[in-house]
Design an enzyme around this catalytic site. Structure first.
Site, PDB file in Angstrom:
ATOM      1  CG  HIS A   1      -4.639   9.945   0.625  1.00 26.70           C
ATOM      2  ND1 HIS A   1      -3.307   9.906   0.276  1.00 26.70           N
ATOM      3  CD2 HIS A   1      -4.693   9.481   1.898  1.00 26.70           C
ATOM      4  CE1 HIS A   1      -2.598   9.442   1.301  1.00 26.70           C
ATOM      5  NE2 HIS A   1      -3.417   9.188   2.294  1.00 26.70           N
TER       6      HIS A   1
ATOM      7  CE  LYS B   1      -3.714   4.914   0.922  1.00 27.98           C
ATOM      8  NZ  LYS B   1      -2.284   4.579   0.887  1.00 27.98           N
TER       9      LYS B   1
ATOM     10  CE1 TYR C   1       0.859   7.953   2.477  1.00 25.27           C
ATOM     11  CE2 TYR C   1       1.299   5.679   1.852  1.00 25.27           C
ATOM     12  CZ  TYR C   1       0.521   6.610   2.508  1.00 25.27           C
ATOM     13  OH  TYR C   1      -0.580   6.189   3.211  1.00 25.27           O
TER      14      TYR C   1
ATOM     15  CG  ASP D   1      -1.794   1.241   1.306  1.00 25.26           C
ATOM     16  OD1 ASP D   1      -2.980   1.136   0.951  1.00 25.26           O
ATOM     17  OD2 ASP D   1      -1.298   2.314   1.716  1.00 25.26           O
TER      18      ASP D   1
END
Length: 277
Positions: A113, A80, A55, A50
């Site tokens: 998200h 996401k 990120y 994930d």
């Protein structure tokens, strides 16, 4: 949820099999740190990774998957769409950008998200289009509370298959979990270990000792027994391996309930009703 072993899955509402245990890579640095973590996980038997655009480590995740002996088709890969990229056209572009960074031609799951006010319905419409076009196997949301879901369901053609939320013994949100189960939306936990804060809870230490397991193993097993998919983050190979060693014991019904009673509505992350990013 039928809990068997690390390769076990839960069936989503559209029939897709989602591994109920995986590796999260939030705050895992791009480059060697994230490629090593994903490699450790895949080598240990994990089949669920994930990540998210925000990120900023999708490239490293993609490199690790490409270099792995594990076939891409055996890996359940999630990303996401970030808040700044929400809206119909921008979401479609963001999806393409994530695919390019991940070096793959599809995702197994794509999530909204955060419920950005005034945007998440158009964002969801884009995910529905990606799903209709066969470009993603499943679509869902993240950080959506019940009122967000109820609002989305008024116009959605496809009900979200997954809702990924902060979930741990201090934040159970049982009514939200019940609502998702009633609507066949699979609940998924982020920050299941409270970013390390669960290790300071005396009741969990006592229960872990009773079962002869670590506090982390106890809580991750509890997630699964609650019917919640879980994706603990770690960059250490020993922790990645030990986190997954939760299939040789079962928590009693009484102790599952005892852990539930530790709920204080306490968050370690932002509140979906008040976030400002």
């Amino acid at each position: 949820m039928n809990i068997t072993d690390l390769s076990g899955t839960v069936q989503l509402s559209n029939g897709v099999q989602m591994p109920y245990f995986g590796l999260g890579v939030f705050k895992t640095n791009e480059g060697k740190e994230v490629t090593d973590a994903v490699t450790y996980a895949l080598d240990a038997g994990y089949r669920h990774i994930d990540t998210a655009a925000i990120y900023k480590n999708e490239e490293g995740v993609g490199q690790a998957i490409a270099a792995s002996k594990t076939d891409r088709k055996e890996i359940f890969l999630t990303s996401k769409v970030w808040n700044a990229d929400q809206g119909y056209d921008q979401t479609l572009k963001a999806y393409d950008a994530s695919l390019e960074k991940l070096k793959t031609d599809y995702l197994d799951l794509y999530l909204v998200h955060w419920p950005v006010k005034g945007k998440y319905k158009e964002t969801w419409r884009a995910l529905e289009q990606l799903y209709a076009d066969g470009r993603v196997k499943a679509i869902g949301v993240s950080n959506f509370l019940q009122h967000h879901l109820e609002d989305l369901l008024q116009s959605a053609k496809v009900i979200p298959m997954v809702n990924q939320l902060e979930f741990h013994p201090r934040l159970v949100q049982q009514s939200l979990l019940d609502f998702c189960q009633q609507h066949h939306v699979q609940y998924e936990a982020w920050s299941p270990l409270m970013q390390g804060k669960i290790f300071d809870i005396p009741e969990l230490k006592a229960l872990a000792a009773k079962y002869g397991v670590s506090v982390a193993q106890l809580v991750l097993r509890w997630d699964l027994q609650k019917g919640v998919v879980t994706i603990p983050k770690s960059i250490r190979q020993d922790r990645i391996i030990s986190n997954a060693e939760i299939f040789n014991f079962e928590i009693s019904t009484e102790d599952v309930a005892a852990i539930e009673k530790l709920d204080k509505g306490e968050r370690v992350g932002p509140d979906p009703d008040t976030f400002d990013f």
